[in-house]
Design a protein around this motif. Sequence first.
Motif, PDB file in Angstrom:
ATOM      1  N   GLY A  10       0.871  -1.178   0.000  1.00  0.00           N
ATOM      2  CA  GLY A  10       0.000   0.000   0.000  1.00  0.00           C
ATOM      3  C   GLY A  10       0.907   1.226   0.000  1.00  0.00           C
ATOM      4  N   VAL A  11       0.296   2.393   0.155  1.00  0.00           N
ATOM      5  CA  VAL A  11       1.081   3.632   0.129  1.00  0.00           C
ATOM      6  C   VAL A  11       2.114   3.655   1.261  1.00  0.00           C
ATOM      7  N   SER A  12       1.742   3.141   2.444  1.00  0.00           N
ATOM      8  CA  SER A  12       2.682   3.163   3.582  1.00  0.00           C
ATOM      9  C   SER A  12       3.920   2.333   3.281  1.00  0.00           C
ATOM     10  N   GLY A  13       3.708   1.119   2.782  1.00  0.00           N
ATOM     11  CA  GLY A  13       4.836   0.221   2.518  1.00  0.00           C
ATOM     12  C   GLY A  13       5.706   0.739   1.380  1.00  0.00           C
ATOM     13  N   VAL A  30       6.866  -7.321  -0.365  1.00  0.00           N
ATOM     14  CA  VAL A  30       6.058  -8.524  -0.531  1.00  0.00           C
ATOM     15  C   VAL A  30       4.587  -8.160  -0.369  1.00  0.00           C
ATOM     16  N   GLU A  31       3.795  -8.392  -1.420  1.00  0.00           N
ATOM     17  CA  GLU A  31       2.386  -7.968  -1.418  1.00  0.00           C
ATOM     18  C   GLU A  31       1.482  -9.174  -1.697  1.00  0.00           C
ATOM     19  N   ALA A  32       0.477  -9.365  -0.830  1.00  0.00           N
ATOM     20  CA  ALA A  32      -0.417 -10.518  -0.968  1.00  0.00           C
ATOM     21  C   ALA A  32      -1.288 -10.415  -2.226  1.00  0.00           C
ATOM     22  N   ASP A  33      -1.672  -9.202  -2.566  1.00  0.00           N
ATOM     23  CA  ASP A  33      -2.581  -8.995  -3.696  1.00  0.00           C
ATOM     24  C   ASP A  33      -1.821  -9.113  -5.026  1.00  0.00           C
ATOM     25  N   GLY A  37      -0.830  -0.900  -4.251  1.00  0.00           N
ATOM     26  CA  GLY A  37      -1.695   0.249  -3.951  1.00  0.00           C
ATOM     27  C   GLY A  37      -2.570   0.033  -2.728  1.00  0.00           C
ATOM     28  N   GLY A  38      -2.788  -1.236  -2.319  1.00  0.00           N
ATOM     29  CA  GLY A  38      -3.690  -1.475  -1.180  1.00  0.00           C
ATOM     30  C   GLY A  38      -5.076  -0.979  -1.538  1.00  0.00           C
ATOM     31  N   VAL A  39      -5.608  -0.068  -0.710  1.00  0.00           N
ATOM     32  CA  VAL A  39      -6.968   0.429  -0.984  1.00  0.00           C
ATOM     33  C   VAL A  39      -6.987   1.485  -2.102  1.00  0.00           C
ATOM     34  N   VAL A  40      -5.823   1.862  -2.603  1.00  0.00           N
ATOM     35  CA  VAL A  40      -5.782   2.815  -3.728  1.00  0.00           C
ATOM     36  C   VAL A  40      -5.976   2.015  -5.010  1.00  0.00           C
ATOM     37  N   GLY A  54     -11.304   3.629  -4.504  1.00  0.00           N
ATOM     38  CA  GLY A  54     -11.067   3.812  -3.056  1.00  0.00           C
ATOM     39  C   GLY A  54     -10.941   5.295  -2.791  1.00  0.00           C
ATOM     40  N   PRO A  55      -9.747   5.747  -2.314  1.00  0.00           N
ATOM     41  CA  PRO A  55      -9.566   7.186  -2.091  1.00  0.00           C
ATOM     42  C   PRO A  55      -9.694   7.964  -3.396  1.00  0.00           C
ATOM     43  N   GLN A  56     -10.088   9.248  -3.253  1.00  0.00           N
ATOM     44  CA  GLN A  56     -10.371  10.069  -4.437  1.00  0.00           C
ATOM     45  C   GLN A  56      -9.297  11.109  -4.717  1.00  0.00           C
ATOM     46  N   THR A  57      -8.652  11.614  -3.661  1.00  0.00           N
ATOM     47  CA  THR A  57      -7.660  12.681  -3.884  1.00  0.00           C
ATOM     48  C   THR A  57      -6.496  12.537  -2.921  1.00  0.00           C
ATOM     49  N   LEU A  58      -5.352  13.041  -3.372  1.00  0.00           N
ATOM     50  CA  LEU A  58      -4.165  13.125  -2.521  1.00  0.00           C
ATOM     51  C   LEU A  58      -3.995  14.596  -2.180  1.00  0.00           C
ATOM     52  N   ARG A 255       2.075 -13.759  -0.026  1.00  0.00           N
ATOM     53  CA  ARG A 255       1.629 -13.382   1.323  1.00  0.00           C
ATOM     54  C   ARG A 255       2.688 -13.768   2.337  1.00  0.00           C
ATOM     55  N   VAL A 256       2.918 -12.904   3.303  1.00  0.00           N
ATOM     56  CA  VAL A 256       3.799 -13.281   4.418  1.00  0.00           C
ATOM     57  C   VAL A 256       2.946 -14.040   5.426  1.00  0.00           C
ATOM     58  N   VAL A 257       3.369 -15.262   5.745  1.00  0.00           N
ATOM     59  CA  VAL A 257       2.571 -16.084   6.665  1.00  0.00           C
ATOM     60  C   VAL A 257       3.312 -16.360   7.972  1.00  0.00           C
ATOM     61  N   GLY A 450       1.475   2.156   8.832  1.00  0.00           N
ATOM     62  CA  GLY A 450       0.151   1.871   8.266  1.00  0.00           C
ATOM     63  C   GLY A 450      -0.829   2.936   8.700  1.00  0.00           C
ATOM     64  N   SER A 451      -1.963   2.956   8.011  1.00  0.00           N
ATOM     65  CA  SER A 451      -2.947   4.010   8.265  1.00  0.00           C
ATOM     66  C   SER A 451      -3.511   3.935   9.676  1.00  0.00           C
ATOM     67  N   TRP A 452      -3.328   2.806  10.363  1.00  0.00           N
ATOM     68  CA  TRP A 452      -3.860   2.663  11.710  1.00  0.00           C
ATOM     69  C   TRP A 452      -2.968   3.360  12.728  1.00  0.00           C
ATOM     70  N   ALA A 455      -1.696   8.445  10.998  1.00  0.00           N
ATOM     71  CA  ALA A 455      -2.422   9.284  10.026  1.00  0.00           C
ATOM     72  C   ALA A 455      -3.176   8.397   9.054  1.00  0.00           C
ATOM     73  N   VAL A 456      -4.410   8.755   8.796  1.00  0.00           N
ATOM     74  CA  VAL A 456      -5.254   7.983   7.882  1.00  0.00           C
ATOM     75  C   VAL A 456      -5.078   8.457   6.440  1.00  0.00           C
ATOM     76  N   SER A 457      -4.774   9.741   6.258  1.00  0.00           N
ATOM     77  CA  SER A 457      -4.730  10.298   4.900  1.00  0.00           C
ATOM     78  C   SER A 457      -3.576   9.714   4.105  1.00  0.00           C
ATOM     79  N   LEU A 458      -3.714   9.757   2.781  1.00  0.00           N
ATOM     80  CA  LEU A 458      -2.657   9.242   1.903  1.00  0.00           C
ATOM     81  C   LEU A 458      -1.344   9.985   2.149  1.00  0.00           C
ATOM     82  N   GLY A 459      -1.433  11.325   2.249  1.00  0.00           N
ATOM     83  CA  GLY A 459      -0.221  12.117   2.485  1.00  0.00           C
ATOM     84  C   GLY A 459       0.414  11.739   3.813  1.00  0.00           C
TER      85      GLY A 459
HETATM   86  C1  LIG Z   1     -12.898   4.124   0.556  1.00  0.00           C
HETATM   87  C2  LIG Z   1     -11.722   4.916   1.024  1.00  0.00           C
HETATM   88  C3  LIG Z   1     -11.633   6.265   0.694  1.00  0.00           C
HETATM   89  C4  LIG Z   1     -10.530   7.017   1.121  1.00  0.00           C
HETATM   90  N1  LIG Z   1     -10.423   8.317   0.696  1.00  0.00           N
HETATM   91  C5  LIG Z   1      -9.262   8.978   0.912  1.00  0.00           C
HETATM   92  C6  LIG Z   1      -8.993  10.213   0.244  1.00  0.00           C
HETATM   93  O1  LIG Z   1      -9.772  10.670  -0.616  1.00  0.00           O
HETATM   94  N2  LIG Z   1      -7.834  10.854   0.544  1.00  0.00           N
HETATM   95  C7  LIG Z   1      -6.932  10.345   1.436  1.00  0.00           C
HETATM   96  O2  LIG Z   1      -5.906  10.983   1.685  1.00  0.00           O
HETATM   97  N3  LIG Z   1      -7.142   9.158   2.041  1.00  0.00           N
HETATM   98  C8  LIG Z   1      -8.260   8.449   1.780  1.00  0.00           C
HETATM   99  N4  LIG Z   1      -8.451   7.210   2.339  1.00  0.00           N
HETATM  100  C9  LIG Z   1      -7.444   6.688   3.270  1.00  0.00           C
HETATM  101  C10 LIG Z   1      -6.202   6.121   2.580  1.00  0.00           C
HETATM  102  O3  LIG Z   1      -6.512   5.687   1.289  1.00  0.00           O
HETATM  103  C11 LIG Z   1      -5.640   4.915   3.363  1.00  0.00           C
HETATM  104  O4  LIG Z   1      -5.528   5.265   4.737  1.00  0.00           O
HETATM  105  C12 LIG Z   1      -4.273   4.490   2.861  1.00  0.00           C
HETATM  106  O5  LIG Z   1      -4.299   4.266   1.467  1.00  0.00           O
HETATM  107  C13 LIG Z   1      -3.833   3.212   3.594  1.00  0.00           C
HETATM  108  O6  LIG Z   1      -2.587   2.786   3.080  1.00  0.00           O
HETATM  109  P1  LIG Z   1      -1.764   1.641   3.817  1.00  0.00           P
HETATM  110  O7  LIG Z   1      -0.577   1.348   2.958  1.00  0.00           O
HETATM  111  O8  LIG Z   1      -1.476   2.013   5.225  1.00  0.00           O
HETATM  112  O9  LIG Z   1      -2.730   0.378   3.887  1.00  0.00           O
HETATM  113  P2  LIG Z   1      -3.397  -0.508   2.736  1.00  0.00           P
HETATM  114  O10 LIG Z   1      -3.744   0.316   1.575  1.00  0.00           O
HETATM  115  O11 LIG Z   1      -4.471  -1.270   3.423  1.00  0.00           O
HETATM  116  O12 LIG Z   1      -2.232  -1.510   2.289  1.00  0.00           O
HETATM  117  C14 LIG Z   1      -1.854  -2.640   3.035  1.00  0.00           C
HETATM  118  C15 LIG Z   1      -1.357  -3.700   2.063  1.00  0.00           C
HETATM  119  O13 LIG Z   1      -0.879  -4.820   2.817  1.00  0.00           O
HETATM  120  C16 LIG Z   1      -1.201  -6.001   2.093  1.00  0.00           C
HETATM  121  N5  LIG Z   1      -1.140  -7.148   3.021  1.00  0.00           N
HETATM  122  C17 LIG Z   1      -1.953  -7.423   4.066  1.00  0.00           C
HETATM  123  N6  LIG Z   1      -1.543  -8.556   4.695  1.00  0.00           N
HETATM  124  C18 LIG Z   1      -0.442  -9.002   4.036  1.00  0.00           C
HETATM  125  C19 LIG Z   1       0.445 -10.114   4.224  1.00  0.00           C
HETATM  126  N7  LIG Z   1       0.294 -10.987   5.227  1.00  0.00           N
HETATM  127  N8  LIG Z   1       1.468 -10.276   3.332  1.00  0.00           N
HETATM  128  C20 LIG Z   1       1.663  -9.390   2.311  1.00  0.00           C
HETATM  129  N9  LIG Z   1       0.843  -8.305   2.107  1.00  0.00           N
HETATM  130  C21 LIG Z   1      -0.182  -8.117   2.962  1.00  0.00           C
HETATM  131  C22 LIG Z   1      -2.598  -5.707   1.560  1.00  0.00           C
HETATM  132  O14 LIG Z   1      -2.921  -6.562   0.473  1.00  0.00           O
HETATM  133  C23 LIG Z   1      -2.461  -4.239   1.151  1.00  0.00           C
HETATM  134  O15 LIG Z   1      -2.053  -4.096  -0.192  1.00  0.00           O
HETATM  135  C24 LIG Z   1      -9.530   6.421   1.929  1.00  0.00           C
HETATM  136  C25 LIG Z   1      -9.632   5.072   2.277  1.00  0.00           C
HETATM  137  C26 LIG Z   1     -10.701   4.311   1.807  1.00  0.00           C
HETATM  138  C27 LIG Z   1     -10.755   2.853   2.120  1.00  0.00           C
END
Ligand SMILES: Cc1cc2nc3c(=O)[nH]c(=O)nc-3n(C[C@H](O)[C@H](O)[C@H](O)COP(=O)(O)OP(=O)(O)OC[C@H]3O[C@@H](n4cnc5c(N)ncnc54)[C@H](O)[C@@H]3O)c2cc1C
Length: 477
Positions: A10-13, A30-33, A37-40, A54-58, A255-257, A450-452, A455-459
């Motif tokens: 995802g964006v964090s990784g 290493v990405e399971a999907d 992009g994760g949720v992007v 998923g998200p609409q703007t950065l 996937r990392v198991v 990670g977004s948890w 910060a939740v935002s993409l930036g």
């Molecule tokens: C519907 C929606 C709308 C949003 N709108 C906006 C917006 O407009 N603007 C904004 O700034 N933010 C927005 N956000 C928030 C932002 O998109 C997310 O907080 C951010 O993209 C999360 O990125 P992440 O990398 O932390 O997590 P994720 O995107 O969840 O990525 C985690 C990755 O880890 C992978 N993974 C999980 N387990 C394993 C494993 N065991 N082995 C290998 N890979 C694994 C997953 O497949 C995934 O690709 C939105 C979020 C959602 C869901």
Amino acid sequence: MDPVVVIGAGVSGLAAAWSLHRRGIPVKVVEADDQVGGVVRSTRLDDGTVLDLGPQTLSTKDPQLQETLQEVGLGSRTLAADPASGRRFVVHEGQVVELPSGPLSLARTPLLSTAAKFRLLGEPFRKGGVDAEGEPVDAEAESIADFVRRRLGPEVLDHMVDPFVSGVFAGDPEKISVAAALPELQALEREHGSIIRGGVKRMQAARKEQKAREEAGGTPEERPRNRILSFDEGLQSWPRAVADALGDQVHLSTRVVGLHRTEGEEGWEVRLQRTGDSTSEVIRARAVILAVPAEAAARLLKEMDGAVARALLEIPYAPVSVVHVVHPLTQVEHPLAGFGVLAPSGEGRGILGSLWPNAVFPGRNPSGQAVLANFVGGARHPERAMAEEEEILGMVRRELGDLLGLRGDPTHQRVTRWPEAIPQYTQGHLDRIREVARFEEAAPGIRLVGSWRDAVSLGGCWATGARVGTEVARTLG
Ligand SMILES: Cc1cc2nc3c(=O)[nH]c(=O)nc-3n(C[C@H](O)[C@H](O)[C@H](O)COP(=O)(O)OP(=O)(O)OC[C@H]3O[C@@H](n4cnc5c(N)ncnc54)[C@H](O)[C@@H]3O)c2cc1C
């Protein structure tokens, strides 16, 4: 030399991986999907319309992120939001009403009563850090709702902040911790005694700094301005371009198991399983950056440290469905000249909000149709996000008919479900994050992003990932 393994693309990784890669440190992402992009997630329809599922703007003013966009070849593919889309709307008493954008429009807005406007004006004179009875507030225990009621008044909460919390966190302001989710607001009160006074002072200080720089003959550096961005092929162009630049260091459908410290030595053993393959392989890592959702991180850490796994599992997620409907412009009465409309919970609508990407990034919409990205569910109504598709589409069309005068049949519609869309920084969040930090200290060579986390935002996710990647690079020398 063993690579640093980044788990999750995802964006964090990807931010963490990119920071390491730029410093010449080998990484393995290493990405399971089967895509990054994760949720992007973005797609292009047959008529050329780009949809972000998923998200609409950065939204960013981070110069380093803007530099990365150039480095990965996205410079000319970056789209800035159309200035006309700066207008934002909320639902108020069943009508779509524009949010005030300055003192004059605030004075005139129908969103607040005259008494509420005077209360707002009084904010700079209200004592900081105390409740209505003059008792000190527990900053860490305070919700966004309590904070806003205390500083700005209940009407500002109900009509302006509540829809913002729905739009950004898909959350309930009564439950989200202000210290965890909006620490900059709390800092203004702590440092200046008032949000308004603090905001004005910061603006003045930034202007003064810029003037001093100019007077000293330095280049009149532009103050970093917040920019709302996307890309020609949608937001996913960004993680895709970063992954392309990382090349064969990114491994999809893997996937990392399992995760263990290498016995008797520094470093880690990471167990991988490819999609559709029941066997697994173990690779060695100099360090590990876990960039997965909280529950996935808990699963990988539970044998190593039960306490950190429990803390991660306590972070709730809100589900959201993104519902796209595309119609000829003539089928929508509302001009859709703006970013979109958000619905305060008190309005009792079925949608959290409706964004208008055709107005924000018109260049991505060659057919010139109305593209509406609607949000359903969130922490208050999780069941709505998971309802039957037909039910969701019917409800969204009714709401848009009522609010925006949408008629006729769509040329395209789709529901994208995100069962674990947005982590909720509820009360106790900072304790959970401290537990994660304690674990990291006790287990050198492993970091969590990670977004948890903070910060939740993409930036924000990018900034945290990049910072942690840089820190790991430093420890590896
Ligand atoms: C519907 C929606 C709308 C949003 N709108 C906006 C917006 O407009 N603007 C904004 O700034 N933010 C927005 N956000 C928030 C932002 O998109 C997310 O907080 C951010 O993209 C999360 O990125 P992440 O990398 O932390 O997590 P994720 O995107 O969840 O990525 C985690 C990755 O880890 C992978 N993974 C999980 N387990 C394993 C494993 N065991 N082995 C290998 N890979 C694994 C997953 O497949 C995934 O690709 C939105 C979020 C959602 C869901």
